[in-house]
Design a protein around this motif. Structure first.
Motif, mmCIF file in Angstrom:
data_model
loop_
_atom_site.group_PDB
_atom_site.id
_atom_site.type_symbol
_atom_site.label_atom_id
_atom_site.label_comp_id
_atom_site.label_asym_id
_atom_site.label_seq_id
_atom_site.Cartn_x
_atom_site.Cartn_y
_atom_site.Cartn_z
ATOM 1 N N GLY A 19 -26.043 -40.260 43.125
ATOM 2 C CA GLY A 19 -25.336 -39.364 44.023
ATOM 3 C C GLY A 19 -26.183 -38.183 44.430
ATOM 4 O O GLY A 19 -27.127 -37.822 43.745
ATOM 5 N N GLU A 20 -25.829 -37.598 45.590
ATOM 6 C CA GLU A 20 -26.519 -36.426 46.108
ATOM 7 C C GLU A 20 -25.489 -35.392 46.527
ATOM 8 O O GLU A 20 -24.471 -35.739 47.122
ATOM 9 N N ALA A 21 -25.773 -34.138 46.220
ATOM 10 C CA ALA A 21 -24.890 -33.033 46.591
ATOM 11 C C ALA A 21 -25.692 -31.966 47.318
ATOM 12 O O ALA A 21 -26.830 -31.685 46.949
ATOM 13 N N GLY A 22 -25.077 -31.381 48.342
ATOM 14 C CA GLY A 22 -25.726 -30.327 49.105
ATOM 15 C C GLY A 22 -25.295 -28.931 48.699
ATOM 16 O O GLY A 22 -25.839 -27.948 49.181
ATOM 17 N N ASN A 23 -24.286 -28.840 47.821
ATOM 18 C CA ASN A 23 -23.838 -27.543 47.326
ATOM 19 C C ASN A 23 -23.245 -27.711 45.931
ATOM 20 O O ASN A 23 -23.094 -28.827 45.429
ATOM 21 N N GLY A 24 -22.899 -26.594 45.311
ATOM 22 C CA GLY A 24 -22.420 -26.613 43.939
ATOM 23 C C GLY A 24 -21.095 -27.321 43.756
ATOM 24 O O GLY A 24 -20.882 -28.015 42.757
ATOM 25 N N HIS A 59 -31.365 -28.820 50.342
ATOM 26 C CA HIS A 59 -32.358 -29.285 51.299
ATOM 27 C C HIS A 59 -32.374 -30.815 51.335
ATOM 28 O O HIS A 59 -32.873 -31.448 50.391
ATOM 29 N N PRO A 60 -31.845 -31.417 52.415
ATOM 30 C CA PRO A 60 -31.789 -32.886 52.492
ATOM 31 C C PRO A 60 -33.161 -33.554 52.391
ATOM 32 O O PRO A 60 -33.281 -34.628 51.809
ATOM 33 N N ILE A 61 -34.179 -32.921 52.935
ATOM 34 C CA ILE A 61 -35.525 -33.512 52.880
ATOM 35 C C ILE A 61 -36.003 -33.606 51.440
ATOM 36 O O ILE A 61 -36.560 -34.621 51.018
ATOM 37 N N ARG A 73 -34.085 -33.754 48.721
ATOM 38 C CA ARG A 73 -33.290 -34.793 48.056
ATOM 39 C C ARG A 73 -33.824 -36.180 48.403
ATOM 40 O O ARG A 73 -33.945 -37.051 47.544
ATOM 41 N N HIS A 74 -34.169 -36.373 49.673
ATOM 42 C CA HIS A 74 -34.709 -37.670 50.109
ATOM 43 C C HIS A 74 -36.018 -37.994 49.392
ATOM 44 O O HIS A 74 -36.213 -39.117 48.915
ATOM 45 N N HIS A 75 -36.905 -37.024 49.298
ATOM 46 C CA HIS A 75 -38.198 -37.262 48.646
ATOM 47 C C HIS A 75 -38.046 -37.509 47.144
ATOM 48 O O HIS A 75 -38.760 -38.342 46.578
ATOM 49 N N ILE A 76 -37.135 -36.801 46.511
ATOM 50 C CA ILE A 76 -36.892 -37.043 45.082
ATOM 51 C C ILE A 76 -36.317 -38.439 44.885
ATOM 52 O O ILE A 76 -36.720 -39.167 43.980
ATOM 53 N N GLN A 77 -35.376 -38.819 45.750
ATOM 54 C CA GLN A 77 -34.803 -40.165 45.649
ATOM 55 C C GLN A 77 -35.891 -41.227 45.842
ATOM 56 O O GLN A 77 -35.931 -42.230 45.130
ATOM 57 N N HIS A 78 -36.782 -41.002 46.792
ATOM 58 C CA HIS A 78 -37.899 -41.928 47.030
ATOM 59 C C HIS A 78 -38.815 -41.993 45.805
ATOM 60 O O HIS A 78 -39.272 -43.071 45.415
ATOM 61 N N LEU A 79 -39.076 -40.859 45.190
ATOM 62 C CA LEU A 79 -39.900 -40.813 43.981
ATOM 63 C C LEU A 79 -39.266 -41.633 42.866
ATOM 64 O O LEU A 79 -39.925 -42.448 42.213
ATOM 65 N N PHE A 80 -37.968 -41.451 42.645
ATOM 66 C CA PHE A 80 -37.278 -42.183 41.582
ATOM 67 C C PHE A 80 -37.160 -43.672 41.894
ATOM 68 O O PHE A 80 -37.115 -44.494 40.983
ATOM 69 N N ALA A 81 -37.113 -44.026 43.170
ATOM 70 C CA ALA A 81 -37.046 -45.442 43.548
ATOM 71 C C ALA A 81 -38.310 -46.181 43.134
ATOM 72 O O ALA A 81 -38.287 -47.406 42.960
ATOM 73 N N SER A 82 -39.405 -45.453 42.952
ATOM 74 C CA SER A 82 -40.658 -46.086 42.526
ATOM 75 C C SER A 82 -40.668 -46.377 41.027
ATOM 76 O O SER A 82 -41.596 -46.997 40.527
#
Length: 181
Positions: A76-81, A55-57, A59-68
């Protein structure tokens, strides 16, 4: 490469330099042409994370959380295994934050492959599944943690910090209840 340390080696002497900006390939190229060996030492206080979720959304929110935070960086981000395994091989992260249900290769198989590869990464499951059979199926593959997606965001940050610093396993409260831990 903010916050990295560069060591310049010249005629058997080592001079460390702290850089706050980005090192240009031009400067490194010049240093190499002058007979100087440049080594990049990564700041070990930063937890390097690859997020694997379909789920790209999310991943985006987790990345935003970690940016804080100052100590957790998404590398890196992956959409599948399959992408997750490739990124672990290429980027050598400290932690792989892994969803169970993904296309092409699910998180359980990813954990199994990484264990077979003896990958030097701490795998942390981030899933909405908290059934006993799901938890047991991933725990047999050297998983460092299991976090339920409906936990508070600060739980995720605290869990990753604990896993990275101590090397101990970490489980959400709901997982502990399901597994009687």
């Amino acid at each position: 490469m903010s916050g990295c340390q560069i060591r310049v080696i010249f005629r058997y002497k080592i001079w460390p330099f702290r850089l706050l900006g980005i090192i240009s390939s031009f400067a490194v190229g010049k240093a190499i042409r002058w007979g100087i060996v440049v080594q990049n030492k990564v700041n070990h206080n930063v937890i390097r994370v690859v997020i694997a979720d379909d789920h790209p959304i999310l991943r985006h929110h987790i990345q935003h959380l970690f940016a804080s935070t100052k100590d957790i960086r998404v590398v890196g981000e992956a959409g599948n295994g399959y992408e997750a395994i490739q990124l672990v091989e290429q980027l050598n992260p400290d932690i792989l934050l892994l969803d169970i249900e993904m296309p092409e290769m699910n998180g359980i198989l990813v954990a199994k492959v990484l264990e077979a590869m003896s990958a030097d990464v701490k795998t942390v499951i981030l899933s909405s599944y908290c059934d006993r059979e799901f938890v047991e199926s991933v725990l047999q593959y050297r998983v460092s943690g299991y976090i339920v997606k409906d936990d508070a965001p600060m739980v995720l940050i605290s869990a990753l910090r604990e896993i990275a610093s101590s090397g101990n396993q970490w489980f959400s409260r709901r997982i502990q209840e399901v597994m009687n831990l």
